[in-house]
Enzyme design. Sequence first.
Site, mmCIF file in Angstrom:
data_model
loop_
_atom_site.group_PDB
_atom_site.id
_atom_site.type_symbol
_atom_site.label_atom_id
_atom_site.label_comp_id
_atom_site.label_asym_id
_atom_site.label_seq_id
_atom_site.Cartn_x
_atom_site.Cartn_y
_atom_site.Cartn_z
ATOM 1 N N ARG A 119 0.850 -1.192 0.000
ATOM 2 C CA ARG A 119 0.000 0.000 0.000
ATOM 3 C C ARG A 119 0.884 1.241 0.000
ATOM 4 O O ARG A 119 2.057 1.206 0.401
ATOM 5 C CB ARG A 119 -0.860 -0.031 1.262
ATOM 6 N N THR A 403 -10.948 1.009 -7.069
ATOM 7 C CA THR A 403 -10.462 -0.205 -6.391
ATOM 8 C C THR A 403 -10.893 -1.445 -7.184
ATOM 9 O O THR A 403 -11.943 -1.460 -7.821
ATOM 10 C CB THR A 403 -10.952 -0.300 -4.930
ATOM 11 N N SER A 474 -6.851 1.153 5.780
ATOM 12 C CA SER A 474 -7.597 0.671 4.610
ATOM 13 C C SER A 474 -8.771 -0.199 5.043
ATOM 14 O O SER A 474 -8.806 -0.698 6.172
ATOM 15 C CB SER A 474 -6.650 -0.148 3.733
HETATM 16 O O1 DON Z 1 -8.084 1.299 1.080
HETATM 17 C C1 DON Z 1 -9.248 1.636 1.168
HETATM 18 O O2 DON Z 1 -10.008 1.230 2.025
HETATM 19 C C2 DON Z 1 -9.822 2.586 0.122
HETATM 20 N N1 DON Z 1 -8.766 3.380 -0.448
HETATM 21 C C3 DON Z 1 -10.528 1.781 -0.919
HETATM 22 C C4 DON Z 1 -11.277 2.645 -1.887
HETATM 23 C C5 DON Z 1 -12.337 1.913 -2.602
HETATM 24 O O3 DON Z 1 -12.572 0.759 -2.398
HETATM 25 C C6 DON Z 1 -13.136 2.704 -3.556
HETATM 26 N N2 DON Z 1 -14.183 1.885 -4.122
HETATM 27 N N3 DON Z 1 -15.214 1.947 -4.477
#
Ligand code: DON
Length: 597
Positions: A119, A403, A474
């Site tokens: 990440r 994502t 996250s």
């Molecule tokens: O890591 C995370 O939890 C967020 N950056 C994820 C973002 C995400 O899943 C957007 N989706 N719809």
Amino acid sequence: MRMIRVTQSSFFLALLLGVLGCVTAGDIKLSKLYPPINSSRTAADYQAESTSGMVVSAHPLASAAGAAMLDAGGNAIDAAVAASFVISVVRPQSTGLGGGGFLMFHDAEAQKQRVFDFRERAPIKASANMFLDESGEYKKINYFGHEIEDPSVNGHLAVAVPGTVKGLVEIQQELGKLKLAVVMGPAIEAAENGFPVYRGLAEAIIERQKWLRIYPASRRLFFNGEQPLVEGDALLQRELAATLREIAASGTQSFYEGALANKIVSEIQRGGGIFQMADMRAYRVIERSAVTGHYRDRKIVSMPPPSSGGTHIIEMLNMLETKNVSSMHPRGATYLHLLSEVMRRAFADRAKEMGDSDYVTVPVARLTSKSYAKTLMKSFDSEKVTDSKSLAGALPTGESPSTSHISVVDQWGNAVATTQTVNYSFGSCVVAEGTGIVLNDEMDDFTTKHGGANVFGLVQGSKNDIAPRKTPLSSMSPTMVFLGNGALEMVVGSPGGPRIINAVLETIVNVIDFKMPLLEAVHATRIHHQWMPDSLKVEAKSLDLETKKTLVAKGHKISSIKFIGDVQAIQKRNDGMWIGVSDSRSDGRPSGSGVAP
Ligand code: DON
């Protein structure tokens, strides 16, 4: 490139499998489960079967690339990395080389799971209040005459140091069987030759056009003159193809220390961002220990901090285990009330307890213990909601198309679950000049302002404050489920910000308690509660009137939402067949290895 193939269930095959007690895609009416986004696709488009391996992702080209690696003798890592690089090309709104992610590898021979954290990290110059002005409000940044609002979401300051390239390359080089250049071939081809813009991508460009338009390299990629690309246009990414070639040839060197690093850092500095070459050079992939739990007769293995996902999935399963879930109706008020109350409790803990465990103490053992779940359930009232304010411890307006999750199994029984992201749709919306790389806005996953909500509506705590080189919290939850005898049963994950955690949880409960076939488990309608704001989100038209009335009478504040999550999952069926299922909520398709056209 290998053509995608999905199950064509004939009437006779369906009949035979029906007699054997197996359910095929053809048996299931998708309209009863979830209205497919594209009505020209049927249930069979979302399910594939194979005995020798499976790749499930949010784009057919990525699944096909992964399956081609399996067919060429590659293992689950080769397939997952090939699919990941293709996803980076065909879903620039979701993830890419300018982002980060998590990957879980199940090593069938050693019967062990390894978990990799690649990440994004905060830049060395980052600080807790970097997005705030003297009065404690979000700063406005001037970018060549444009005022940048929400600087943790849009523009150069939002960008954290990217990890996807180091993660994918190092993992492939250590654990893959094929050459990196072979594994990256399909992604290079997709970037070089282009592919047709599909509806989800066109919609994402429209949604973020205000920002994509002001950054020159972004505008050149995603616009045709002044007009955003539309469905059916070709998206050609020649600079990205050259970048991918450079990675295939140099591994991580150019991206983290050489020419590519220089281009990324120049872009960041041109736009007033704060990371430097030292940040790129310092980037490390971190191997972590998975978080594990037991639910009824299964073992659950998931992502530890800096994800909150695995911890809360296990915490919620432990709470559900105190009740006889299988006796409830999966769409009835009794179960939905229980489920949302369980979500409310876990998300209160997320706000209070979770952050990067390399920087703050995260009580994972307590949060995932059976005794803690029992304590939490003491305040559960089957007749009325618990006031969120009484729990020690916010909500998105619409589902962002960002994502992406990929699930893989290979002929040896190895498996990969990997979720990757640039955070919000198209990340920061900045494409680094001369690279074709969309840069993330992962800084917004930190607590950027106390008491404020992030782009997904999450109100977060001080354990998730920004600090140099820290990893933002996250919700990404690559997860595997094992049977009591240790055999792998399921590989699962989803995008959706905080909704990821609940989408994965609901899929697992649908399989374990409600004994749904995977296609049904993935397509059953979902709910989402995240403690604050106190709102029970349900997918549009998914509740019957009686159920809704009962839930309202218990005190739920219900609002509807287009969809929750985009699950990509694999399950081993009793007859030994791997079943791959893509969620019809988005653009995915599964691809089985060795499946005849
Ligand atoms: O890591 C995370 O939890 C967020 N950056 C994820 C973002 C995400 O899943 C957007 N989706 N719809």
